[in-house]
Design a protein around this motif. Sequence first.
Motif, short mmCIF file in Angstrom:
data_model
loop_
_atom_site.label_atom_id
_atom_site.label_comp_id
_atom_site.label_asym_id
_atom_site.label_seq_id
_atom_site.Cartn_x
_atom_site.Cartn_y
_atom_site.Cartn_z
N UNK A 5 0.83 -1.21 0.00
CA UNK A 5 0.00 0.00 0.00
C UNK A 5 0.86 1.26 0.00
N UNK A 6 2.01 1.21 0.66
CA UNK A 6 2.86 2.40 0.76
C UNK A 6 3.75 2.60 -0.46
N UNK A 7 3.82 1.60 -1.35
CA UNK A 7 4.75 1.68 -2.48
C UNK A 7 4.53 2.95 -3.31
N UNK A 8 3.28 3.20 -3.72
CA UNK A 8 3.00 4.35 -4.59
C UNK A 8 3.32 5.69 -3.90
N UNK A 9 2.83 5.94 -2.67
CA UNK A 9 3.17 7.23 -2.04
C UNK A 9 4.66 7.37 -1.73
N UNK A 10 5.34 6.28 -1.38
CA UNK A 10 6.78 6.37 -1.13
C UNK A 10 7.54 6.68 -2.41
N UNK A 11 7.15 6.04 -3.51
CA UNK A 11 7.81 6.33 -4.79
C UNK A 11 7.58 7.79 -5.18
N UNK A 12 6.38 8.29 -4.93
CA UNK A 12 6.08 9.68 -5.30
C UNK A 12 6.84 10.67 -4.45
N UNK A 13 6.92 10.43 -3.12
CA UNK A 13 7.56 11.40 -2.22
C UNK A 13 9.07 11.29 -2.21
N UNK A 14 9.59 10.05 -2.22
CA UNK A 14 11.03 9.85 -2.09
C UNK A 14 11.70 9.49 -3.41
N UNK A 15 10.93 9.40 -4.50
CA UNK A 15 11.45 9.13 -5.84
C UNK A 15 12.24 7.80 -5.85
N UNK A 16 11.60 6.74 -5.40
CA UNK A 16 12.26 5.44 -5.30
C UNK A 16 12.11 4.66 -6.60
N UNK A 17 13.17 3.97 -6.99
CA UNK A 17 13.11 3.05 -8.12
C UNK A 17 12.49 1.74 -7.65
N UNK A 18 12.06 0.85 -8.57
CA UNK A 18 11.57 -0.46 -8.15
C UNK A 18 12.60 -1.24 -7.32
N UNK A 19 13.89 -1.10 -7.67
CA UNK A 19 14.92 -1.80 -6.90
C UNK A 19 15.01 -1.25 -5.48
N UNK A 20 14.96 0.09 -5.33
CA UNK A 20 14.99 0.68 -3.98
C UNK A 20 13.76 0.28 -3.18
N UNK A 21 12.63 0.17 -3.85
CA UNK A 21 11.41 -0.27 -3.18
C UNK A 21 11.55 -1.71 -2.70
N UNK A 22 12.20 -2.54 -3.52
CA UNK A 22 12.45 -3.93 -3.11
C UNK A 22 13.36 -4.01 -1.90
N UNK A 23 14.37 -3.14 -1.84
CA UNK A 23 15.26 -3.11 -0.67
C UNK A 23 14.48 -2.68 0.57
N UNK A 24 13.63 -1.65 0.42
CA UNK A 24 12.80 -1.20 1.55
C UNK A 24 11.94 -2.34 2.08
N UNK A 25 11.25 -3.04 1.18
CA UNK A 25 10.36 -4.13 1.61
C UNK A 25 11.15 -5.31 2.16
N UNK A 26 12.33 -5.57 1.59
CA UNK A 26 13.10 -6.73 2.00
C UNK A 26 13.87 -6.54 3.30
N UNK A 27 14.11 -5.29 3.71
CA UNK A 27 14.92 -5.04 4.91
C UNK A 27 14.27 -5.63 6.15
N UNK A 28 12.96 -5.46 6.29
CA UNK A 28 12.24 -6.06 7.42
C UNK A 28 12.51 -7.56 7.48
N UNK A 29 12.36 -8.22 6.34
CA UNK A 29 12.46 -9.67 6.32
C UNK A 29 13.89 -10.15 6.51
#
Length: 418
Positions: free
Chosen positions: A45-69
């Motif tokens: 759910x946060x992917x779209x607003x995070x990409x818009x505000x922080x200008x994240x690439x799909x790879x950076x988004x994957x790192x964000x999601x994967x860090x928890x795990x």
Amino acid sequence: MTRATPAPAPSAPPAPLPPRVALMMLVALTSGFALSSAFRTVAAILAAPLQAELHLSPQALGVFAGTFHFAFGAMQLFMGIGIDLYGVRRTVLTAFPLCIAGALLSAAAPGYGTLVLGQALIGVGCAPAFLVCTVFIARHFAPQRFASLSGLSMALGTLGMLFTGTPLAWLVQQWSWRTGFVVLALMALAAWLWIWRGVHEPAPGPAHGMPRESVREAVARFAALFALPHTWGIVALGAVSYAALISLRGLWLGPMLIERHGFSLVDSGNVALALSVVALCGPMVFGRINPGAATRRGWIVVCTLLMALLFVAMALVHSAWVDVACMLATGLLSGYIVLQYADVRAAYPAQLTGRAMAVFTMAMFLGVAAMQWFTGLVASLAKGRGMDPFVAVMGCIAALLALGALAFRLLPRPPQDV
């Protein structure tokens, strides 16, 4: 002649918990797992607003999601040792405050680096969340109830995903993604207080007059699990089965529905909510139909291959209703993971239950971290070449599931299954 010093009397085993009391304690522990489920699925759910505000690439988004795990999985060794040496209650109460701190840090994060640090803290804090449930069931309930109660615990834990569907999407749309983290921090605090108030298991101690195992000995016995040939098939499949569900529900569901089919954020939240409701039923269904040791491993392989086919369909059929139907079917089918936990419970002696469950949980969540990072990389590469990134991502997950099923089938089985 001196009189010999009598040997110390064996310590009496702790009195068993009454079944009703044990069940209420399990529900309290499951509240922590529910928050863990919520935190691990916020990225969808946060992917779209995070990409818009922080200008994240799909790879950076994957790192964000994967860090928890990654943090969650890396800490399983220490959580397993902590549970075996100090008990369920002390372990979870010590770790979980880090989850609250990480959520508040994420809410206040000024940039991407701080956000990732917050995710790491949340992962460490949530690390014992499901492990304490499975070990508690193994210690305080009859072995024949393990699959059904694990399924119930997984189903109750899945309730946390309900919040990261429509409710979180509404919060983000009305205020911001930071509000979502604040609300999750408050819910995590409530879960910690419930566990602190409601869980009072018998204290672990040396059995039969034997000295307490040292941390060094515990680490050595943990490492010894990897010397057992049948551990590797269990780990190989564990690394991809849950990772497939969480990579879909926790990362790619929102972007796929929004970019491929034009769904709004709330629309994709509604699908995420429906998937979570279906996923809540899956563990209870498979816990009820637990096929037993003789055929359990065959069921696990077939279910993994069926899940791979669902991801193939999502990759190749560009239809909104097919994608949504496959997502919901994946949520229901994912309940077979409870059979994997039952397989682990039967594959190791009782004194290694905590560590065996920790090894399997570690494999699951390191697998989630690796799959989310890898699919983020795959999506970035596909996008750079003008390809549909979701075809590449879904196809990649399907291939990993098939490889995991093959490894589980061909690598050595537990001795009792041979």
